[in-house]
Scaffold this motif. Sequence first.
Motif, PDB file in Angstrom:
ATOM      1  N   ARG A   1     -35.028   0.552  15.566  1.00 35.45           N
ATOM      2  CA  ARG A   1     -34.495   1.381  14.486  1.00 35.45           C
ATOM      3  C   ARG A   1     -35.303   1.186  13.205  1.00 35.45           C
ATOM      4  NH1 ARG A   1     -29.265   3.609  14.764  1.00 35.45           N
ATOM      5  NH2 ARG A   1     -28.212   3.225  16.743  1.00 35.45           N
TER       6      ARG A   1
ATOM      7  N   ASN B   1     -28.055  11.417  14.954  1.00 34.55           N
ATOM      8  CA  ASN B   1     -27.814   9.987  15.143  1.00 34.55           C
ATOM      9  C   ASN B   1     -28.755   9.468  16.226  1.00 34.55           C
ATOM     10  OD1 ASN B   1     -26.716   7.473  14.814  1.00 34.55           O
ATOM     11  ND2 ASN B   1     -24.693   7.986  15.616  1.00 34.55           N
TER      12      ASN B   1
ATOM     13  N   THR C   1     -40.616   7.145   9.765  1.00 34.24           N
ATOM     14  CA  THR C   1     -40.051   8.361   9.175  1.00 34.24           C
ATOM     15  C   THR C   1     -40.242   8.374   7.666  1.00 34.24           C
ATOM     16  OG1 THR C   1     -38.397   8.485  10.939  1.00 34.24           O
ATOM     17  CG2 THR C   1     -37.956   9.733   8.935  1.00 34.24           C
TER      18      THR C   1
ATOM     19  N   THR D   1     -36.513  15.893   7.096  1.00 38.09           N
ATOM     20  CA  THR D   1     -35.805  14.620   7.239  1.00 38.09           C
ATOM     21  C   THR D   1     -36.304  13.799   8.424  1.00 38.09           C
ATOM     22  OG1 THR D   1     -34.038  15.573   8.616  1.00 38.09           O
ATOM     23  CG2 THR D   1     -33.721  15.621   6.218  1.00 38.09           C
ATOM     24  N   ASP D   2     -36.928  14.451   9.411  1.00 41.41           N
ATOM     25  CA  ASP D   2     -37.394  13.728  10.603  1.00 41.41           C
ATOM     26  C   ASP D   2     -38.771  14.249  11.023  1.00 41.41           C
ATOM     27  OD1 ASP D   2     -37.557  12.112  12.799  1.00 41.41           O
ATOM     28  OD2 ASP D   2     -35.711  12.802  13.749  1.00 41.41           O
TER      29      ASP D   2
ATOM     30  N   LEU E   1     -37.374   4.054  11.298  1.00 42.41           N
ATOM     31  CA  LEU E   1     -37.080   4.396   9.906  1.00 42.41           C
ATOM     32  C   LEU E   1     -38.320   4.242   9.038  1.00 42.41           C
ATOM     33  CD1 LEU E   1     -33.555   2.768   9.487  1.00 42.41           C
ATOM     34  CD2 LEU E   1     -34.086   5.211   9.364  1.00 42.41           C
TER      35      LEU E   1
ATOM     36  N   SER F   1     -33.525  16.890  14.246  1.00 42.92           N
ATOM     37  CA  SER F   1     -33.500  15.762  13.317  1.00 42.92           C
ATOM     38  C   SER F   1     -32.426  14.754  13.692  1.00 42.92           C
ATOM     39  CB  SER F   1     -33.264  16.248  11.886  1.00 42.92           C
ATOM     40  OG  SER F   1     -33.130  15.146  11.004  1.00 42.92           O
ATOM     41  N   ARG F   2     -32.840  13.492  13.733  1.00 49.18           N
ATOM     42  CA  ARG F   2     -31.906  12.389  13.964  1.00 49.18           C
ATOM     43  C   ARG F   2     -31.306  11.883  12.668  1.00 49.18           C
ATOM     44  NH1 ARG F   2     -36.612   8.968  16.587  1.00 49.18           N
ATOM     45  NH2 ARG F   2     -37.591  10.050  14.814  1.00 49.18           N
ATOM     46  N   TYR F   3     -31.882  12.291  11.531  1.00 59.14           N
ATOM     47  CA  TYR F   3     -31.537  11.667  10.261  1.00 59.14           C
ATOM     48  C   TYR F   3     -30.830  12.596   9.284  1.00 59.14           C
ATOM     49  CZ  TYR F   3     -34.609   8.063  12.069  1.00 59.14           C
ATOM     50  OH  TYR F   3     -35.179   7.097  12.862  1.00 59.14           O
TER      51      TYR F   3
END
Length: 393
Positions: free
Chosen positions: A161, A152, A168, A179-180, A165, A145-147
């Motif tokens: 971005r 990050n 996502t 979350t991702d 977003l 997960s990046r989120y």
Amino acid sequence: MQSSPGNVWGSISLSLLEEGNATADTYDMTVIIPTFNEEGNVAAIIDAVGGVFQKSGIRGEILVVDDSSSDRTIPIVEEIAGRNGNVRLIVRKEDHGLSQSVVEGFGSARSDILQVIDADFSHPPELIPRFYEAIRDGADIAIGSRYMKGGNIEQWPLKRRIISLGATAFGRILFPEVTDPVSGFFAVRRDVVSGAPLAPRGYKILMEVLGKGQWHSFVEIPFVFKDREEGESKLRLDTMVDYLRQCAGIVRFTVTRRAGPVWDEWLKILRFGFVGLSGIFVNTGLLYALTEIAGFYYLLSAAIAIEVSIVNNFIWNDIWTFKSARDLRFGRRISRFGSFQAVSMGGLVINMGILYLLAEVAGVYYLVANLVGIFVAFVWNYMVNRHITWMTR
């Protein structure tokens, strides 16, 4: 630093690599690397994954699934695979696409733990052992997960971005606890995808696995996404169209099957809507009774009616929509009610704000403007309450 094909495996022990006649359970883990014109990265990513296997003690297989690259990707991998028994190459001649390549890798893997990683070092290979251990410890899916906290994205322009977003957020409507859900860095137990009617399209294969796979538990592992080291990004308009079509396909599958996490989520949305509708009747009926029968000033009646309808909605959502009846502790219930109250007030402000802007500023007919406001407020109320008031993880 990239390595040339000639010395990629110089540091890897022969006992790990020289294994023939592999069967479905020969390896502890298969790392699937989909490629298309990755000559600048493929040798280095194979080297990096092999190094991770050696350091961690994982008996791993590296499966490169190529979409008929026009550069030197195929001969580079062929040369490496010719010298190393745990490296294999599949070259796909038709039905090209990253997700299709991953699904073919699922079917050809020689292990029960399947890891997906990009060839361009967007995903850090050094985290592979964490995914392996997560599946070994009982998770059906391990998602990078990046989120989440600790995750990050580096070196992305603002436009990309925003697109990420948005995708996502849309995916979280289907899978709110993930979350991702559009991550391309994940591991899965073979049983999850074995026999699943995956119909991949585009680049968001994880969405397909979440929507159609047989899973019960997942874990998320934070990671820092880095932009491509070599080559070109494949993000295009048709990618976004494919994503929307994929989401629609998952919803259709879910409605037909009437089972799985997406179906459960849609049931919550429908229940939340029915509860909201009941609140309208409570509000209207009480407003009429207090004003016309009890003789209250209509604004006072409205304030009381709004609060009673909020209480009505909270009770039904708590025991029916989100089924929190088991958690009857007074403190927890008061906390949930306080959160629900605040979110509902926010929804009221959103509704009135949109009504005013559309009707007074944009000149939209006030009833139409009100319907738009109600819809946006409904989305706000559901999403915020789902992720905060009744968050289960």
